[in-house]
Design a protein around this motif. Structure first.
Motif, PDB file in Angstrom:
ATOM      1  N   LEU A  61      50.113  18.300  31.073  1.00 29.20           N
ATOM      2  CA  LEU A  61      50.569  19.481  32.005  1.00 29.20           C
ATOM      3  C   LEU A  61      51.894  19.472  32.333  1.00 29.20           C
ATOM      4  O   LEU A  61      52.487  18.333  32.488  1.00 29.20           O
ATOM      5  CB  LEU A  61      49.624  19.275  33.117  1.00 29.20           C
ATOM      6  N   LEU A  62      52.558  20.349  31.929  1.00 29.01           N
ATOM      7  CA  LEU A  62      54.197  20.740  32.129  1.00 29.01           C
ATOM      8  C   LEU A  62      54.475  20.917  33.637  1.00 29.01           C
ATOM      9  O   LEU A  62      55.479  20.335  34.055  1.00 29.01           O
ATOM     10  CB  LEU A  62      54.821  21.643  31.005  1.00 29.01           C
ATOM     11  N   ALA A  63      53.918  21.935  33.942  1.00 31.90           N
ATOM     12  CA  ALA A  63      54.055  22.476  35.320  1.00 31.90           C
ATOM     13  C   ALA A  63      52.946  23.274  35.732  1.00 31.90           C
ATOM     14  O   ALA A  63      52.244  23.759  35.012  1.00 31.90           O
ATOM     15  CB  ALA A  63      55.309  23.501  35.467  1.00 31.90           C
ATOM     16  N   THR A  64      52.957  23.297  37.374  1.00 36.97           N
ATOM     17  CA  THR A  64      51.993  24.120  37.990  1.00 36.97           C
ATOM     18  C   THR A  64      52.765  25.178  39.001  1.00 36.97           C
ATOM     19  O   THR A  64      53.731  24.765  39.506  1.00 36.97           O
ATOM     20  CB  THR A  64      50.784  23.396  38.714  1.00 36.97           C
ATOM     21  N   PHE A  65      51.977  26.312  39.214  1.00 38.84           N
ATOM     22  CA  PHE A  65      52.591  27.438  40.110  1.00 38.84           C
ATOM     23  C   PHE A  65      51.713  27.877  40.989  1.00 38.84           C
ATOM     24  O   PHE A  65      50.668  28.159  40.470  1.00 38.84           O
ATOM     25  CB  PHE A  65      53.432  28.409  39.291  1.00 38.84           C
ATOM     26  N   ASP A  66      52.168  28.379  42.094  1.00 39.32           N
ATOM     27  CA  ASP A  66      50.998  29.167  42.928  1.00 39.32           C
ATOM     28  C   ASP A  66      51.211  30.555  42.819  1.00 39.32           C
ATOM     29  O   ASP A  66      50.716  31.422  43.485  1.00 39.32           O
ATOM     30  CB  ASP A  66      51.085  28.580  44.439  1.00 39.32           C
ATOM     31  N   GLY A  67      52.601  31.051  42.202  1.00 37.79           N
ATOM     32  CA  GLY A  67      52.871  32.395  42.173  1.00 37.79           C
ATOM     33  C   GLY A  67      53.869  32.696  40.838  1.00 37.79           C
ATOM     34  O   GLY A  67      54.515  31.563  40.595  1.00 37.79           O
ATOM     35  N   LEU A  76      62.604  19.870  23.037  1.00 33.04           N
ATOM     36  CA  LEU A  76      62.008  19.938  21.790  1.00 33.04           C
ATOM     37  C   LEU A  76      61.749  18.601  21.318  1.00 33.04           C
ATOM     38  O   LEU A  76      62.377  17.423  21.452  1.00 33.04           O
ATOM     39  CB  LEU A  76      63.130  20.487  20.826  1.00 33.04           C
ATOM     40  N   LEU A  77      60.707  18.355  20.330  1.00 30.68           N
ATOM     41  CA  LEU A  77      60.162  17.381  19.975  1.00 30.68           C
ATOM     42  C   LEU A  77      59.669  17.543  18.496  1.00 30.68           C
ATOM     43  O   LEU A  77      58.874  18.412  18.276  1.00 30.68           O
ATOM     44  CB  LEU A  77      58.758  16.732  20.893  1.00 30.68           C
ATOM     45  N   GLU A  78      60.008  16.608  17.480  1.00 26.81           N
ATOM     46  CA  GLU A  78      59.890  17.211  16.190  1.00 26.81           C
ATOM     47  C   GLU A  78      58.049  17.255  16.014  1.00 26.81           C
ATOM     48  O   GLU A  78      57.500  16.544  16.608  1.00 26.81           O
ATOM     49  CB  GLU A  78      60.411  16.223  15.034  1.00 26.81           C
ATOM     50  N   GLY A  79      57.644  18.230  15.285  1.00 21.55           N
ATOM     51  CA  GLY A  79      56.155  18.084  14.963  1.00 21.55           C
ATOM     52  C   GLY A  79      55.489  19.659  15.063  1.00 21.55           C
ATOM     53  O   GLY A  79      56.186  20.651  15.640  1.00 21.55           O
ATOM     54  N   LYS A  80      54.286  19.818  14.809  1.00 23.82           N
ATOM     55  CA  LYS A  80      53.458  20.865  15.342  1.00 23.82           C
ATOM     56  C   LYS A  80      52.959  20.890  16.708  1.00 23.82           C
ATOM     57  O   LYS A  80      52.379  19.743  17.178  1.00 23.82           O
ATOM     58  CB  LYS A  80      52.369  21.069  14.221  1.00 23.82           C
ATOM     59  N   HIS A  81      52.992  21.891  17.384  1.00 22.68           N
ATOM     60  CA  HIS A  81      52.635  21.934  18.796  1.00 22.68           C
ATOM     61  C   HIS A  81      51.844  22.815  19.192  1.00 22.68           C
ATOM     62  O   HIS A  81      51.788  23.799  18.411  1.00 22.68           O
ATOM     63  CB  HIS A  81      54.069  21.752  19.754  1.00 22.68           C
ATOM     64  N   GLN A  82      51.152  22.866  20.557  1.00 20.61           N
ATOM     65  CA  GLN A  82      49.966  23.985  20.891  1.00 20.61           C
ATOM     66  C   GLN A  82      50.430  24.160  22.436  1.00 20.61           C
ATOM     67  O   GLN A  82      50.538  23.064  23.072  1.00 20.61           O
ATOM     68  CB  GLN A  82      48.831  23.522  20.727  1.00 20.61           C
ATOM     69  N   ALA A  83      50.516  25.282  22.926  1.00 20.17           N
ATOM     70  CA  ALA A  83      50.911  25.488  24.343  1.00 20.17           C
ATOM     71  C   ALA A  83      49.744  26.764  24.680  1.00 20.17           C
ATOM     72  O   ALA A  83      49.544  27.490  23.845  1.00 20.17           O
ATOM     73  CB  ALA A  83      52.344  26.307  24.342  1.00 20.17           C
ATOM     74  N   TRP A  84      49.659  26.538  26.037  1.00 20.41           N
ATOM     75  CA  TRP A  84      48.703  27.573  26.507  1.00 20.41           C
ATOM     76  C   TRP A  84      48.897  27.383  28.087  1.00 20.41           C
ATOM     77  O   TRP A  84      49.576  26.562  28.703  1.00 20.41           O
ATOM     78  CB  TRP A  84      47.243  27.374  25.997  1.00 20.41           C
ATOM     79  N   ALA A  85      48.262  28.257  28.812  1.00 22.98           N
ATOM     80  CA  ALA A  85      48.126  28.476  30.073  1.00 22.98           C
ATOM     81  C   ALA A  85      46.846  28.589  30.720  1.00 22.98           C
ATOM     82  O   ALA A  85      46.047  28.990  29.996  1.00 22.98           O
ATOM     83  CB  ALA A  85      49.081  29.936  30.863  1.00 22.98           C
ATOM     84  N   GLN A  86      46.672  27.919  31.953  1.00 21.96           N
ATOM     85  CA  GLN A  86      45.443  27.841  32.584  1.00 21.96           C
ATOM     86  C   GLN A  86      45.664  28.429  34.079  1.00 21.96           C
ATOM     87  O   GLN A  86      46.667  28.018  34.560  1.00 21.96           O
ATOM     88  CB  GLN A  86      44.692  26.754  32.549  1.00 21.96           C
ATOM     89  N   ALA A  87      44.624  28.918  34.638  1.00 20.43           N
ATOM     90  CA  ALA A  87      44.871  29.519  35.863  1.00 20.43           C
ATOM     91  C   ALA A  87      43.268  29.335  36.483  1.00 20.43           C
ATOM     92  O   ALA A  87      42.309  29.741  35.859  1.00 20.43           O
ATOM     93  CB  ALA A  87      45.576  30.890  36.085  1.00 20.43           C
ATOM     94  N   THR A  88      43.435  29.830  37.732  1.00 24.16           N
ATOM     95  CA  THR A  88      42.114  30.291  38.654  1.00 24.16           C
ATOM     96  C   THR A  88      42.143  31.641  39.430  1.00 24.16           C
ATOM     97  O   THR A  88      43.245  31.738  39.665  1.00 24.16           O
ATOM     98  CB  THR A  88      41.785  29.353  39.904  1.00 24.16           C
ATOM     99  N   THR A  89      41.180  32.290  38.997  1.00 29.37           N
ATOM    100  CA  THR A  89      41.219  33.754  39.791  1.00 29.37           C
ATOM    101  C   THR A  89      40.942  33.802  41.157  1.00 29.37           C
ATOM    102  O   THR A  89      40.495  32.475  41.599  1.00 29.37           O
ATOM    103  CB  THR A  89      40.167  34.589  38.978  1.00 29.37           C
ATOM    104  N   PRO A  90      41.221  34.876  42.112  1.00 25.47           N
ATOM    105  CA  PRO A  90      40.733  34.591  43.326  1.00 25.47           C
ATOM    106  C   PRO A  90      39.437  34.412  43.874  1.00 25.47           C
ATOM    107  O   PRO A  90      38.783  33.914  44.601  1.00 25.47           O
ATOM    108  CB  PRO A  90      41.279  36.083  43.806  1.00 25.47           C
ATOM    109  N   GLU A  91      38.513  34.596  42.486  1.00 21.28           N
ATOM    110  CA  GLU A  91      37.117  34.358  42.753  1.00 21.28           C
ATOM    111  C   GLU A  91      36.687  33.115  42.173  1.00 21.28           C
ATOM    112  O   GLU A  91      35.444  32.888  42.325  1.00 21.28           O
ATOM    113  CB  GLU A  91      36.293  35.699  41.855  1.00 21.28           C
ATOM    114  N   GLY A  92      37.611  32.274  41.903  1.00 18.73           N
ATOM    115  CA  GLY A  92      37.429  30.846  41.367  1.00 18.73           C
ATOM    116  C   GLY A  92      36.911  30.631  40.231  1.00 18.73           C
ATOM    117  O   GLY A  92      36.463  29.562  39.730  1.00 18.73           O
TER     118      GLY A  92
END
Length: 109
Positions: A61-67, A76-92
């Motif tokens: 986990l790099l960072a979290t945000f409420d808005g 940067l770090l040498e190599g192959k990497h994967q990035a993605w985002a996750q969130a929770t909708t207002p419905e949970g």
């Protein structure tokens, strides 16, 4: 299952997108610059009132945000990497962006 894995059965939802880094993008680590100043933005955009938006790189986990904006910097770090985002909708409901793969390599001297 571990929620930190991009293979966790979250709903991949079209309301959360990773816009940086780009898919299959490649970055170079320059030999003549301090590594801590060589960073790439990890950034997501989302629709609706998303909560607990997290930006992830390689299962960390790099960072979290409420808005918005949902943007952080990753050194940067040498190599192959994967990035993605996750969130929770207002419905949970937990949602995830697509997983973006990118590569970092050292510049030739």
């Amino acid at each position: 299952s571990d929620i930190a894995s991009p293979h966790f059965s979250l709903n991949v939802d079209n309301t959360l997108h990773l816009i940086s880094p780009g898919k299959q993008e490649s970055y170079l680590i320059a030999a003549d610059l301090p590594l801590e100043s060589q960073q790439v933005p990890i950034e997501a955009v989302g629709e609706g009132n998303l909560e607990n938006v997290g930006l992830w790189v390689d299962g960390q986990l790099l960072a979290t945000f409420d808005g918005p904006p949902y943007k952080s910097w990753w050194t940067l770090l040498e190599g192959k990497h994967q990035a993605w985002a996750q969130a929770t909708t207002p419905e949970g409901v937990n949602i995830s962006s697509q997983v973006v793969e990118f590569t970092v390599r050292k510049a030739e001297k």
